[in-house]
Design a protein around this motif. Structure first.
Motif, PDB file in Angstrom:
ATOM      1  N   VAL A 131      -3.971  -2.320  25.404  1.00 60.51           N
ATOM      2  CA  VAL A 131      -4.578  -1.049  25.804  1.00 60.51           C
ATOM      3  C   VAL A 131      -4.237   0.035  24.783  1.00 60.51           C
ATOM      4  O   VAL A 131      -5.099   0.813  24.343  1.00 60.51           O
ATOM      5  CB  VAL A 131      -4.099  -0.647  27.211  1.00 60.51           C
ATOM      6  N   ASP A 132      -2.984   0.077  24.373  1.00 62.05           N
ATOM      7  CA  ASP A 132      -2.555   1.079  23.392  1.00 62.05           C
ATOM      8  C   ASP A 132      -3.347   0.948  22.092  1.00 62.05           C
ATOM      9  O   ASP A 132      -3.804   1.943  21.520  1.00 62.05           O
ATOM     10  CB  ASP A 132      -1.059   0.910  23.127  1.00 62.05           C
ATOM     11  N   ARG A 133      -3.533  -0.276  21.599  1.00 65.22           N
ATOM     12  CA  ARG A 133      -4.199  -0.485  20.307  1.00 65.22           C
ATOM     13  C   ARG A 133      -5.655  -0.043  20.360  1.00 65.22           C
ATOM     14  O   ARG A 133      -6.141   0.640  19.458  1.00 65.22           O
ATOM     15  CB  ARG A 133      -4.126  -1.961  19.931  1.00 65.22           C
ATOM     16  N   ILE A 134      -6.345  -0.433  21.412  1.00 65.20           N
ATOM     17  CA  ILE A 134      -7.770  -0.099  21.498  1.00 65.20           C
ATOM     18  C   ILE A 134      -7.975   1.413  21.536  1.00 65.20           C
ATOM     19  O   ILE A 134      -8.797   1.975  20.798  1.00 65.20           O
ATOM     20  CB  ILE A 134      -8.399  -0.765  22.735  1.00 65.20           C
ATOM     21  N   TYR A 135      -7.214   2.088  22.355  1.00 60.51           N
ATOM     22  CA  TYR A 135      -7.464   3.521  22.510  1.00 60.51           C
ATOM     23  C   TYR A 135      -6.789   4.339  21.412  1.00 60.51           C
ATOM     24  O   TYR A 135      -7.220   5.464  21.143  1.00 60.51           O
ATOM     25  CB  TYR A 135      -7.084   3.957  23.926  1.00 60.51           C
ATOM     26  N   MET A 136      -5.786   3.765  20.737  1.00 61.29           N
ATOM     27  CA  MET A 136      -5.292   4.429  19.531  1.00 61.29           C
ATOM     28  C   MET A 136      -6.349   4.395  18.443  1.00 61.29           C
ATOM     29  O   MET A 136      -6.476   5.340  17.650  1.00 61.29           O
ATOM     30  CB  MET A 136      -3.997   3.782  19.045  1.00 61.29           C
ATOM     31  N   ASP A 137      -7.119   3.328  18.392  1.00 60.99           N
ATOM     32  CA  ASP A 137      -8.246   3.294  17.456  1.00 60.99           C
ATOM     33  C   ASP A 137      -9.229   4.424  17.762  1.00 60.99           C
ATOM     34  O   ASP A 137      -9.815   5.020  16.853  1.00 60.99           O
ATOM     35  CB  ASP A 137      -8.965   1.943  17.535  1.00 60.99           C
ATOM     36  N   ALA A 138      -9.413   4.716  19.047  1.00 56.51           N
ATOM     37  CA  ALA A 138     -10.290   5.833  19.415  1.00 56.51           C
ATOM     38  C   ALA A 138      -9.707   7.161  18.956  1.00 56.51           C
ATOM     39  O   ALA A 138     -10.435   8.044  18.470  1.00 56.51           O
ATOM     40  CB  ALA A 138     -10.505   5.845  20.933  1.00 56.51           C
ATOM     41  N   VAL A 139      -8.399   7.312  19.098  1.00 54.55           N
ATOM     42  CA  VAL A 139      -7.750   8.556  18.663  1.00 54.55           C
ATOM     43  C   VAL A 139      -7.905   8.738  17.160  1.00 54.55           C
ATOM     44  O   VAL A 139      -8.286   9.810  16.679  1.00 54.55           O
ATOM     45  CB  VAL A 139      -6.258   8.564  19.066  1.00 54.55           C
ATOM     46  N   THR A 140      -7.594   7.701  16.392  1.00 56.25           N
ATOM     47  CA  THR A 140      -7.667   7.826  14.937  1.00 56.25           C
ATOM     48  C   THR A 140      -9.109   7.974  14.462  1.00 56.25           C
ATOM     49  O   THR A 140      -9.381   8.665  13.482  1.00 56.25           O
ATOM     50  CB  THR A 140      -7.004   6.621  14.250  1.00 56.25           C
ATOM     51  N   ALA A 141     -10.061   7.338  15.170  1.00 51.57           N
ATOM     52  CA  ALA A 141     -11.471   7.454  14.781  1.00 51.57           C
ATOM     53  C   ALA A 141     -11.989   8.874  14.978  1.00 51.57           C
ATOM     54  O   ALA A 141     -12.858   9.336  14.230  1.00 51.57           O
ATOM     55  CB  ALA A 141     -12.325   6.469  15.579  1.00 51.57           C
ATOM     56  N   THR A 142     -11.460   9.579  15.970  1.00 52.03           N
ATOM     57  CA  THR A 142     -11.993  10.910  16.286  1.00 52.03           C
ATOM     58  C   THR A 142     -11.157  12.049  15.735  1.00 52.03           C
ATOM     59  O   THR A 142     -11.673  13.143  15.520  1.00 52.03           O
ATOM     60  CB  THR A 142     -12.119  11.074  17.811  1.00 52.03           C
ATOM     61  N   THR A 143      -9.855  11.808  15.499  1.00 52.70           N
ATOM     62  CA  THR A 143      -8.990  12.899  15.019  1.00 52.70           C
ATOM     63  C   THR A 143      -8.430  12.650  13.624  1.00 52.70           C
ATOM     64  O   THR A 143      -7.924  13.577  12.995  1.00 52.70           O
ATOM     65  CB  THR A 143      -7.812  13.116  15.980  1.00 52.70           C
ATOM     66  N   GLY A 144      -8.462  11.404  13.149  1.00 54.05           N
ATOM     67  CA  GLY A 144      -7.917  11.085  11.833  1.00 54.05           C
ATOM     68  C   GLY A 144      -6.445  10.751  11.844  1.00 54.05           C
ATOM     69  O   GLY A 144      -5.874  10.388  10.818  1.00 54.05           O
ATOM     70  N   HIS A 145      -5.781  10.878  12.972  1.00 55.16           N
ATOM     71  CA  HIS A 145      -4.354  10.540  13.056  1.00 55.16           C
ATOM     72  C   HIS A 145      -4.050  10.124  14.486  1.00 55.16           C
ATOM     73  O   HIS A 145      -4.835  10.355  15.407  1.00 55.16           O
ATOM     74  CB  HIS A 145      -3.482  11.727  12.653  1.00 55.16           C
ATOM     75  N   GLY A 146      -2.899   9.492  14.669  1.00 52.43           N
ATOM     76  CA  GLY A 146      -2.526   9.038  15.998  1.00 52.43           C
ATOM     77  C   GLY A 146      -1.085   9.375  16.302  1.00 52.43           C
ATOM     78  O   GLY A 146      -0.386  10.001  15.501  1.00 52.43           O
ATOM     79  N   GLY A 147      -0.625   8.961  17.463  1.00 50.56           N
ATOM     80  CA  GLY A 147       0.750   9.202  17.874  1.00 50.56           C
ATOM     81  C   GLY A 147       0.847   9.235  19.385  1.00 50.56           C
ATOM     82  O   GLY A 147      -0.141   9.067  20.102  1.00 50.56           O
ATOM     83  N   TRP A 148       2.068   9.448  19.854  1.00 49.37           N
ATOM     84  CA  TRP A 148       2.322   9.462  21.288  1.00 49.37           C
ATOM     85  C   TRP A 148       3.030  10.758  21.666  1.00 49.37           C
ATOM     86  O   TRP A 148       3.838  11.255  20.885  1.00 49.37           O
ATOM     87  CB  TRP A 148       3.173   8.258  21.682  1.00 49.37           C
ATOM     88  N   PRO A 149       2.723  11.307  22.833  1.00 54.20           N
ATOM     89  CA  PRO A 149       1.866  10.764  23.868  1.00 54.20           C
ATOM     90  C   PRO A 149       0.411  10.690  23.415  1.00 54.20           C
ATOM     91  O   PRO A 149      -0.048  11.547  22.665  1.00 54.20           O
ATOM     92  CB  PRO A 149       2.017  11.755  25.027  1.00 54.20           C
ATOM     93  N   MET A 150      -0.279   9.673  23.882  1.00 57.04           N
ATOM     94  CA  MET A 150      -1.697   9.519  23.595  1.00 57.04           C
ATOM     95  C   MET A 150      -2.485   9.915  24.840  1.00 57.04           C
ATOM     96  O   MET A 150      -2.170   9.476  25.949  1.00 57.04           O
ATOM     97  CB  MET A 150      -2.009   8.081  23.195  1.00 57.04           C
TER      98      MET A 150
END
Length: 674
Positions: free
Chosen positions: A87-106
């Motif tokens: 679950v984390d991997r799939i939606y982290m891909d969404a975060v990076t696709a839309t914001t250009g960076h990721g991290g937690w809390p997501m």
């Protein structure tokens, strides 16, 4: 009243069990609720040792007004990223696709069919630094859902398409020349003064450093070999002397917020320490600096002393915070140091770079700005005398720190991370001839083949007698690698059989017929996409670990089918291996070491030991070793190997062997030639 999370096993979810938010765990029930109420889903992902997860929880999820808005207009789902990396991997891909960076809390907003349409990380309670407040975001999402839903649905379809494309397969593996260019690419991001790569915040990146170490060992004639080893030595030196390292109890924090490794993000993660302990140990074998061995031992000792579970497994993490304050367990005011050290305060300050002003919010993070020999010269004392006084200083500081409130611990035992720790302890036991480390390794192995095993299937995690979700690809791969390492240390074939079994389940359940491995099992509940993890971040990727498990099994069995699957796994990552090597260090290191050198040592146990000492006496990343009495074995590499005059060794590549080595000296000479 406690919410639904009060029944969870995850310490992270239990941290939110008393929130006024009406939390759900991930599952079909939550999405059915969203369909029935016709509301969007808020997905919040974090982990127990995450400082900013705690901040957002205190600011927003414990706030009655915010909770009321969430409960009225959303279905809220809380996920522990360590239990559900899929679950984390799939939606982290969404975060990076839309914001250009990721991290937690997501923080991700989903439709009722689990498709993401808006994503971010931490949102503050009040608007600041150009960041929208969490309440503003919630109201904007609610308004868009009510009045402009078609646009959100279209956006969710596009993001879902981008996520699905990440599982596409390439068809190339790096050539020898491309591996050399990968070293150049990594060197272009290297910080020659501070060590490590890139700018702040800095992460240790053990997979990248191990690739460079392997390159230095396996390509000694390359004009890049010295550069690779210099990057390793500088980085390990700066990290071990920085504040990211715990100079009193051992172990590394997750990352440094500055570019000098001084100010850590104070939580300690099992995966970092398992990988770094092994890296320092292997670097010591290659480069020979005594402080590398000291750092490896101290880090392993920290895990064995402070993080071990009665079950034999090792806990996941220690928090950054104690009593609500980040770093309070680790830092020292000047008054603290004067009170604890007395007349030795000047010595302690000189060693650990402490000042009355401090280096972190008025306090001091202990670090070693100068080597002890330089401090001794500056103070005008002998080096041996200063080391003795340092031991007294450390004892005093440790005793005082033992009275402090220790940070909370995430006592969940994560299977994949324990596989990494098993390998570190098993190899340390072999290299250092340590019964103590062997005992820890065997305890981890017993846990991984006992409480966390459900039939022939691994669970992802375990806590206080309760199993977590079903295991993922990295669980099977990391555990297989760890068990292969323990077999090579002990010669006990039960560990080999377990490793072989887990590798086969990994292939049966996770393999992609077009190449590589999915993160989730074939019989797992479907998500909006089937994730395929190919990037090291921060642990080796699923596919890199799977490739190593396959290459090890191929070396033991001589199976062309297994080796072909290994090659296709490497090829599935494609050109990215050489164009973005800092994201694929582990896979590059594994690819370099193939085809492996196979060593079979046969004979009585006492006679085998000197031969095995030769094998373990140097870092030989392209070797596997099997040992047995030569009578009967489940390991094909040992079949037909007969001892003579006590013991002998066979050195082979692709099951084509040299003449038997009749002495440890003969074996060393054959290995040097190879």
């Amino acid at each position: 009243m406690p919410n639904r999370l009060s029944a969870a096993s995850s310490p992270y979810l239990l941290q939110h069990a008393d929130n006024p938010v009406d939390w759900w765990e991930w599952g079909t029930e939550a999405f059915a609720e969203a369909i029935e109420r016709d509301v969007p889903v808020l997905l919040s992902v974090g982990y127990a040792a995450c400082h900013w997860c705690h901040v957002m929880a205190h600011e927003s999820f414990e706030d009655e007004d915010t909770a009321r808005l969430l409960n009225d207009r959303f279905v809220s789902i809380k996920v522990d990223r360590e239990e559900r990396p899929d679950v984390d991997r799939i939606y982290m891909d969404a975060v990076t696709a839309t914001t250009g960076h990721g991290g937690w809390p997501m923080t991700v907003f989903l439709t009722s069919d689990a498709k993401p349409f808006y994503a971010g990380t931490y949102f503050p309670k009040e608007r600041r630094h150009g960041m929208a407040s969490f309440v503003d975001v919630l109201r904007a999402i609610d308004d868009a859902w009510t009045h402009r839903r078609d646009g959100l649905i279209g956006q969710s379809d596009e993001i879902t398409r981008l996520i699905a494309e990440k599982s596409s397969v390439s068809s190339a593996a790096p050539s020898a020349g491309e591996i050399e260019l990968a070293v150049d690419a990594i060197a272009s991001t290297f910080d020659p003064s501070g060590g490590g790569f890139g700018r702040a915040p800095k992460f240790p990146q053990p997979s990248t450093l191990e690739f460079l170490l392997r390159f230095g060992v396996l390509r000694p004639d390359s004009d890049r070999s010295a550069t690779a080893l210099a990057m390793v030595e500088t980085s390990l030196d700066k990290m071990a002397r920085g504040g990211i390292y715990d100079h009193l109890e051992g172990g590394f924090a997750r990352y440094s917020v500055d570019d000098r490794w001084l100010v850590p993000h104070f939580e300690k993660m099992l995966y970092d320490n398992a990988l770094l302990a092994r890296l320092y140990l292997r670097a010591w074998q290659v480069i020979g600096q005594p402080w590398m061995l000291d750092t490896a031992r101290e880090t392993l000792d920290y895990l064995a002393r402070d993080m071990i579970d009665p079950s034999g497994g090792i806990h996941s993490a220690e928090d950054a915070d104690a009593q609500g304050r980040e770093g309070s367990f680790a830092v020292w005011t000047w008054d603290d140091l004067v009170e604890v050290l007395g007349e030795e305060v000047d010595v302690g300050a000189a060693i650990y770079g402490a000042t009355p002003e401090g280096n972190f919010e008025g306090a001091n993070i202990l670090h070693v700005p100068d080597p002890v020999i330089d401090v001794a010269a500056r103070l005008g004392v002998a080096e041996d005398e200063l080391r003795e006084r340092k031991r007294r200083v450390d004892d005093l500081l440790r005793e005082r720190r033992s009275r402090r409130v220790r940070p909370d611990r995430d006592d969940k035992v994560v299977t994949a991370w324990n596989g990494l720790a098993l390998r570190a302890f098993a190899e340390a036991a072999a290299i250092l001839n340590s019964d103590r480390y062997l005992t820890v390794a065997e305890g981890i192995a017993a846990f991984l083949t006992g409480p966390v095993l459900n039939g022939d299937r691994l669970l992802r995690s375990w806590r206080q007698g309760r199993g977590g979700p079903d295991g993922f690809c990295d669980d099977y791969a990391a555990v297989a690698i760890g068990l292969f390492a323990l077999y090579q240390t002990t010669g006990e074939e039960r560990w080999y059989r377990h490793a072989e079994q887990f590798t086969q389940v990994m292939v049966d359940q996770f393999a992609d017929d077009s190449g590589g491995f999915f993160a989730t099992a074939a019989d797992a509940a479907p998500l909006i996409a089937r994730p395929k993890n190919v990037h090291d971040n921060p642990t080796p990727s699923d596919n890199a670990l799977a490739a190593e498990a396959l290459s090890t099994l191929a070396a033991f069995t001589g199976s062309g089918e297994v080796y072909t699957r290994f090659e296709r796994t490497v090829q599935s990552v494609g050109p990215s291996l050489s164009t973005h090597p800092w994201a694929h260090g582990h896979m590059l290191g594994v690819w370099m070491a193939n085809p492996a050198l196979e060593i079979a040592v046969v004979g009585e146990s006492v006679g085998r030991r000197p031969f095995l000492d030769v094998v373990w006496g140097r870092f030989r990343p392209d070797t596997v070793v099997a040992a047995g009495d030569g009578i009967a074995s489940a390991v094909p590499l040992l079949e037909g190997r007969m001892p003579a005059r006590g013991a002998r060794a066979f050195v082979c590549r692709g099951f084509v062997c040299d003449l038997p080595a009749e002495s440890p000296g003969d074996l060393a000479a054959q290995l040097d030639r190879s």
